[in-house]
Write an enzyme that holds these catalytic residues in place. Structure first.
Site, short mmCIF file in Angstrom:
data_model
loop_
_atom_site.label_atom_id
_atom_site.label_comp_id
_atom_site.label_asym_id
_atom_site.label_seq_id
_atom_site.Cartn_x
_atom_site.Cartn_y
_atom_site.Cartn_z
N HIS A 129 35.13 -22.10 21.46
CA HIS A 129 36.51 -22.12 21.97
C HIS A 129 37.00 -23.49 22.42
CE1 HIS A 129 36.76 -17.92 21.41
NE2 HIS A 129 36.22 -17.51 22.54
N HIS A 205 43.47 -15.09 23.65
CA HIS A 205 42.23 -14.41 24.05
C HIS A 205 42.51 -13.34 25.11
CE1 HIS A 205 37.93 -13.90 24.79
NE2 HIS A 205 37.68 -14.76 23.82
N GLU A 339 41.46 -10.96 18.45
CA GLU A 339 41.86 -12.36 18.31
C GLU A 339 42.13 -12.68 16.84
OE1 GLU A 339 38.69 -14.67 20.47
OE2 GLU A 339 38.04 -12.60 20.81
#
Length: 374
Positions: A129, A205, A339
């Protein structure tokens, strides 16, 4: 990714910022980061009573209030009451924009244009991420609220300098969140341009529980995924490079299944539950259905549409009972993420859709979260 000359980006930015809107959402203070940077929160509302709160730290969705089949409203996403919560160890990317590259990069390494790049290892042994200190979920974005004929929204912008978190090139990012006034649709549009070749994969997210954030489980929700294939992973959750059919596996959600119905079959595998990238049916670059989630008790329904090739379904396997908004706790598997994205580790997988953004091209990504009740 389409050609987007730099002068065109400048002109477009000028035109957008020159337009004046009336009755725009008003900035409210949401605290300060540890380094003293003020953070703002904006509340978007529509004529149906739906409300969405957006925070400038991490371009984060803080709240989504939607009605059930009896007209009762509940906040259906996990989060915290202030910035301190989002900066704490209890935050597991709740509601944020993730990047520069969402999901995992194998061993934090990639090769691009004759150079090797090394990124932070924050999900041993991989990069996750976007990094540790200056990933897009941890920086404060500049906001410009607006209202137009479609509804209320916020434009959020951030310029990530060359070398930030180890990525090449200066990346100018924009996220537009729009709550439609007549329908309970939250539309998210991402765009980015760069001055050097660089990988880009942005997503949101948010963790959803349609019974309301803080409800004890999400395993009683019904899920459909419009995905006939998925990308298998190794023991560290990095794709093997294969693309396989979901048929005959616990990953087959082509018809709706209760999430908890087969999850135990994955408990002993590397994902420890659902944490898989699914290949969305249909042509990428066109807006199409990716997922449909329903809470049978409340009747609330969430449908997800996107123009991306994949969607990561994560079943909240590492939620640990942390305290969130209004003192509510978030138990193990009490919310899921959907996502929309490029596939994990695409920068190292030559057979996957490419995520390299070239100078003066434009990265774009659209996702629509639509809420209803039945």
């Amino acid at each position: 990714m389409r050609k987007f000359p730099f002068y065109a980006a400048v002109i477009a930015t000028f035109l957008i910022t020159s337009v004046s809107f009336s009755a725009v959402p008003i900035a409210q203070p949401f605290g300060k980061t540890k380094d003293g940077t003020p953070v703002e929160r904006y509340t978007l509302e529509n004529q149906n009573g739906m409300k969405v709160d957006i925070m400038t730290r991490g371009a984060t969705v803080v709240r989504i209030d939607v009605p059930d089949k009896n007209g009762n409203f509940a906040d259906v996403v996990l989060g915290f009451d202030d910035v301190a919560g989002y900066e704490s160890e209890e935050n597991q990317y709740f509601g944020c924009t993730t990047g520069r590259v969402a999901n995992r990069i194998a061993k934090g390494k990639f090769h691009l244009n004759g150079r090797d790049y090394k990124l932070a290892i924050n999900n041993e042994p991989n990069h996750l991420h976007g990094g540790v200190e200056r990933s897009l979920d941890k920086v404060v974005w500049k906001a410009r609220p607006f209202e137009n004929g479609e509804g209320q929204g916020v434009h959020l912008r951030y310029v990530s300098p060359h070398g930030e978190e180890g990525y090449p090139g200066t990346l100018s990012c924009k996220v537009e969140l729009l709550l439609h006034k007549a329908t309970n649709d939250l539309q998210i549009r991402y765009s980015a341009i760069t001055d050097q070749s660089t990988p880009v994969n942005l997503t949101n997210h948010s963790y959803f529980n349609l019974a309301g954030a803080g409800s004890p489980t999400v395993l009683n929700h019904e899920l459909a995924l419009f995905c006939r294939q998925y990308t298998p992973v190794d023991e560290t959750l990095i794709p093997t490079g294969a693309i396989e059919s979901v048929t005959g596996t616990p990953l087959d959600f082509l018809t709706p299944h209760v999430i908890g119905e087969r999850i135990d079959k994955l408990d002993d595998g590397p994902t420890i539950g659902y944490d898989h990238n699914f290949v969305i049916d249909g042509k990428a670059d066109s807006l199409r259905l990716a997922a449909k989630l329903k809470d049978p008790a409340s009747g609330r329904v969430l449908t997800v549409k996107t123009d991306q090739p994949g969607v990561q379904f994560y079943s909240g396997n590492f939620l640990k009972g942390q305290t969130g908004k209004l003192g509510k706790t978030y138990p193990h598997r009490s919310a899921i993420c959907l996502e929309t994205q490029f596939y994990p580790d695409s920068i190292n997988q030559p057979t996957f859709p490419g995520i390299v953004l070239e100078p003066w091209e434009e990265y774009t990504h659209e996702c629509v979260y639509s809420f209803s009740a039945e």
